[in-house]
Write an enzyme that holds these catalytic residues in place. Structure first.
Site, PDB file in Angstrom:
ATOM      1  NE  ARG A 133      -6.420   1.176   0.201  1.00 28.01           N
ATOM      2  CZ  ARG A 133      -6.539   2.170   1.064  1.00 28.01           C
ATOM      3  NH1 ARG A 133      -5.537   2.494   1.844  1.00 28.01           N
ATOM      4  NH2 ARG A 133      -7.663   2.840   1.146  1.00 28.01           N
TER       5      ARG A 133
ATOM      6  CD  GLU B 196      -9.054  -1.711   4.597  1.00 29.80           C
ATOM      7  OE1 GLU B 196      -8.592  -1.292   5.671  1.00 29.80           O
ATOM      8  OE2 GLU B 196      -9.442  -0.977   3.690  1.00 29.80           O
TER       9      GLU B 196
ATOM     10  NE  ARG C  67     -10.703  11.546   5.162  1.00 29.76           N
ATOM     11  CZ  ARG C  67     -10.633  10.297   4.726  1.00 29.76           C
ATOM     12  NH1 ARG C  67     -11.503   9.860   3.837  1.00 29.76           N
ATOM     13  NH2 ARG C  67      -9.704   9.485   5.159  1.00 29.76           N
TER      14      ARG C  67
ATOM     15  CG  ASN D   6      -1.845   1.128   1.315  1.00 31.20           C
ATOM     16  OD1 ASN D   6      -1.801   2.029   0.459  1.00 31.20           O
ATOM     17  ND2 ASN D   6      -2.685   1.144   2.320  1.00 31.20           N
TER      18      ASN D   6
ATOM     19  CG  HIS E 101     -13.211   2.586   3.620  1.00 29.98           C
ATOM     20  ND1 HIS E 101     -13.957   3.555   4.238  1.00 29.98           N
ATOM     21  CD2 HIS E 101     -11.919   2.912   3.888  1.00 29.98           C
ATOM     22  CE1 HIS E 101     -13.165   4.410   4.865  1.00 29.98           C
ATOM     23  NE2 HIS E 101     -11.905   4.044   4.653  1.00 29.98           N
TER      24      HIS E 101
END
Ligand code: AMP
Length: 394
Positions: free
Chosen positions: A84, A378, A232, A9, A173
């Site tokens: 990813r 993940e 956020r 990633n 996601h």
């Protein structure tokens, strides 16, 4: 393919890695190269004995960091690399074996994820240099949500913005929502029915998953839409941008920065983006922290209620991510706001299901929609999709 998969990633100054065996339960070699390009760049990780290491890599770039990672694989040779990739646009509905045309398509999509896709591509380029003989697979955060119907993915905007510029809801996601909903289908007697998934970490999103297909999700064109997150804002009035510009003279970049980096739990609490600290301070009576927790939970409940419209039947809700897996407070508050859905939380099970534990939180004898905590994986999902892609190319 019996060999392990190296999952990468890649960010603009970091590479997270994990070497994942074909047996998903086998111990993993994993770590993080960070601050790349700076004098205090370093590689941190754990070896197979579970011992931590930190190795300085002054001024290392991505390729040098990958070479250092290679030395940490203890002689185990990966059979493939899984990357990813944040944004696959409408082009990628599943993982893809990397070739020049795939790289070109990811480059084209970079306009939709200017911060992430170029870094992900740098990771592919460096990995191809270090492991030229290995198959590389791109696994997209957006791909799982490509099953959304138009009523869920279209914004009510002029059509040309969609057809000519790709302005639509994509969702993110995806590997996490896919992993936990599939796992719930395996664990629950209800199987792959209708699941609401809540991925609550630094980034937060919900999804409605029916028969292993995503039918709606809270994030949109970018990962800013939807829930309150660490820094956020999630949803705001779309008129806010024009208002801030006209009334305060803020530029587009200033507005973008405030909504992405200074809002969410941090903005509301005035303290921190870390939920552990928000909870501690809320318990101690800090008004900003109490408000942050309140707004955070209310917005999750509201989103889950809205997404339930996408499902023919509701079999249960799944909590995952750093907060979803570890915060009995958030789970309790969210479910308390959904009394008409017929959940029934066992308080002792809720308190006990933390730190990576998987479990059903229902009261004994309850027959309504279920409540699950399923730790997300993940990286495991990316390894699984990589393996599948290498073994059964289109
Ligand atoms: P992630 O991005 O999935 O690693 O999740 C990070 C978030 O999980 C941060 O807001 C952490 O504060 C939160 N978190 C981790 N452990 C706990 C905990 N025990 N209680 C509440 N929040 C936690």
């Amino acid at each position: 393919m019996n060999a392990p998969v190296l999952v990468i990633n890649c960010g603009s100054s970091s590479i997270k890695y994990a070497l994942i065996d074909s047996d998903p339960q086998a111990p993993r070699l994993a770590g993080l190269a960070e601050r790349l390009g700076s004098s205090d760049a370093r590689l941190k990780g754990k070896n197979s004995a579970g011992e931590s290491f930190t190795q300085p890599l002054p001024n290392a770039d991505h390729a040098e960091a990958l070479n250092a990672i290679l030395q940490r694989l203890e002689g185990r040779v990966p059979g493939a690399v899984g990357h990813r990739i944040v944004h696959g646009g409408e082009h990628f509905t599943q993982a893809a074996l990397v070739d020049d045309s795939v790289i070109e398509a990811i480059e084209t999509t970079a306009a939709l994820a200017p911060l992430h896709n170029p870094a992900n591509l740098a990771g592919i380029a460096a990995t191809r240099k270090v492991f030229p003989e290995l198959p590389q697979v791109a696994v997209f955060d957006t791909a799982f949500h490509q099953t959304l119907p138009p009523r869920a993915y279209r914004y009510a905007l002029p059509e040309a913005l969609y057809t000519e510029h790709g302005i639509r809801r994509y969702g993110f996601h995806g590997t996490s929502h896919a992993f936990v909903s599939q796992r719930a289908g395996e664990l629950s007697s209800r199987g792959a029915g209708g699941w609401l998934t809540a991925h609550l970490g630094n980034g937060c999103s919900t999804a409605a998953v029916w028969n292993n297909q995503s039918l709606d999700t809270s994030m949109g064109l970018t990962p800013l839409e939807g829930l309150v997150m660490g820094t956020r804002s999630g949803d705001v009035d779309p008129g806010l941008h024009a208002h801030l510009h006209r009334q305060l003279g803020w530029s587009v970049d200033e507005i973008d920065n405030v909504l992405n980096k200074q809002s969410g739990l941090l903005g509301l609490s005035g303290l921190t983006n870390d939920m552990r600290e928000v909870e501690d301070q809320a318990m101690a009576g800090h008004p900003g922290a109490k408000l942050a927790l309140d707004v955070f939970c209310y917005r999750i409940a509201k989103s889950l209620a809205a997404l339930s419209c996408a499902l023919p039947t509701l079999d249960g809700v799944i909590f995952t991510g750093g907060i979803g897996e570890n915060s009995p407070i958030v789970r309790r508050e969210v479910l308390a706001l959904l009394p008409h859905f017929g959940f029934s939380l066992d308080e002792a099970a809720n308190e006990a299901t933390i730190r990576g534990k998987e479990g059903k939180l229902d009261s004994a004898g309850h027959s309504g929609p279920e409540v699950w905590v399923i730790p997300t994986d993940e990286e495991g999902r990316i390894a699984m999709e990589t393996r599948h892609c290498v073994e059964t190319p289109e």
